[in-house]
Design an enzyme around this catalytic site. Structure first.
Site: not given
Length: 436
Positions: A240, A316
């Protein structure tokens, strides 16, 4: 009905005198990632090598049974005697070994366990554990798991131990298929440490990193002719764009504030979207559910005219109490926890976050699920530092500490191709050319 779990048990035993002061060691490995799931070691007093080896086998099987009594277990030992006897090919005559063999046979049903002989140099982890146990016994103590360095000392044997992705033997499979080893076009800066938003961690002391496959005699003469394996599934891995935490190098995982993209991060997402649109190869987009990934994925999807599928397995790592802190702040507040985390993929951050071993299992399971859905397709996975590095590590068959030796920039692209024969090829790593 779900398939049973699988474990690899490596066991060893030794005697300094035969008979003499003796000890054993055993380790349970995850067959997908090669991660250590459990260790056992014990000083057993005066005994023979064979008795110590059998006791190591029993301990390893019990450790695997404690994890999952329904699992399928592959035992790997450098004792030809134990392997042949437990496989039923050799008779057990020694009175000291008969009860131990019977004990080992009772841990799991026979149908759940197979045995494989391996050379001594490929059994280093269990060997180190056995020697640690004997060293402790010499001092009048017993082996303590918290003091063990066996996993680190045995890292040079990692290439032979990895039993899943790009596993030991992958080179043999390629040789048998008659095609060259898969190559990698890596542009990462070697030696730089990056985990989550934090990229300031000290580099792990330079040591030889294990490769993914055994050397193959005669492989150099293999030609290019090969059977048609079809179009590989290709995962294009997009980290990202930046958040406000990125330039401050703060841990930002699943358990924190779930930040959105910063203005810089949005510009990065626009740039990568334009680059991917120009290439025109992406067929599906799958994203972590965290906002920084969803925003990045949505900007790419709008440019490509595709929908976004959210996948929980791509989130994550949960960094527990470290969320939002810099590496220096974690070092100051939780030095012991940080040292343990740096030393072992099984260690969790302060406050009950996730270990890298846990994340590796989650990511591997997600990879397999996505591969079954998207065979022969090119899929963009919008995710985070640890999942991207883990997919790369598993594709290469690299040890867990390799996570600390990869650079992965915000909005960077990496790519892994997965073939029908089960092998993987790293095609690209940390490409940021679209940001320049």
């Amino acid at each position: 009905m779900p398939a049973p779990r699988e474990f690899v048990v490596e066991a060893d035993g030794g005697s300094r005198g035969n008979p003499g002061p003796a000890g054993y060691g055993a380790v349970v490995l995850d067959p997908v990632t090669g991660e250590t799931l459990a260790e056992a070691a014990e000083y057993i007093g005066v005994a023979t090598n064979n008795v110590a080896e059998y006791k190591g086998l029993v301990a390893g099987l019990r450790a695997a049974h404690a994890l999952d009594p329904e699992a399928l277990v592959r035992v790997r030992m450098d004792s030809k005697l134990v392997v042949e006897q437990m496989s039923g090919r050799w008779k057990i005559k020694h009175p000291d070994m008969k009860p131990l063999a019977a004990e080992a046979a009772r841990v799991f049903p026979r149908s759940q366990v197979t045995y494989e002989w391996i050379p001594r140099e490929r059994n280093k982890h269990a060997d180190r554990l056995a020697n640690e146990a004997m060293d402790a016994g010499k001092k009048g103590k017993q082996w303590e798991p918290s003091r063990s360095m066996a996993a680190l000392d045995a890292r040079d044997a990692g290439a032979a131990r990895v039993v899943g992705d790009a596993a030991a033997g992958a080179a043999k499979a390629r040789a048998a298929l008659g095609r060259p080893s898969a190559g990698a076009s890596a542009t990462a800066a070697a030696g730089s440490v990056g985990t989550l938003e934090a990229t300031e961690r000290p580099v792990v002391a330079a040591e030889p990193t294990a490769g993914a496959a055994e050397p193959v005699a005669g492989a150099a003469g293999v030609g290019w002719a090969a059977p048609d394996l079809g179009v590989p599934a290709t995962f294009v891995l997009l980290r990202h764009g930046e958040t406000v935490l990125t330039p401050e190098k703060r841990f930002s995982g699943s358990g924190g504030s779930d930040p959105v993209l910063s203005a810089v991060g949005r510009r990065q997402a626009e740039a990568v979207a334009a680059s991917l649109a120009a290439r025109g190869t992406i067929q599906h987009i799958v994203s972590s559910p965290l906002r920084r990934c969803r925003e990045t994925a949505d900007m790419v999807a709008a440019k490509l005219g595709l929908d976004v599928t959210l996948e929980e397995g791509l989130r994550e790592t949960d960094f527990g109490a470290w969320e939002g802190l810099t590496f220096a702040e974690v070092r100051e507040r939780y030095p012991d926890d940080l040292d343990a985390w740096l030393a072992s993929p099984r260690a969790v951050p302060t406050g009950g976050g996730e270990s890298f071993a846990t994340v590796a299992r989650r990511v591997a399971a997600t990879r397999d699920k996505l591969l079954s859905r998207h065979q022969g397709r090119t899929v963009l996975l919008v995710t985070h530092v640890t999942p991207v590095k883990t997919l790369v590590r598993l594709a290469l068959g690299a040890p867990p500490e390799s996570l600390f030796r990869m650079e992965l920039s915000a909005a960077s692209l990496s790519a892994v191709a997965y073939y029908a024969d089960g092998n993987a090829s790293l095609r690209l790593m940390n490409d940021t050319s679209h940001l320049r």
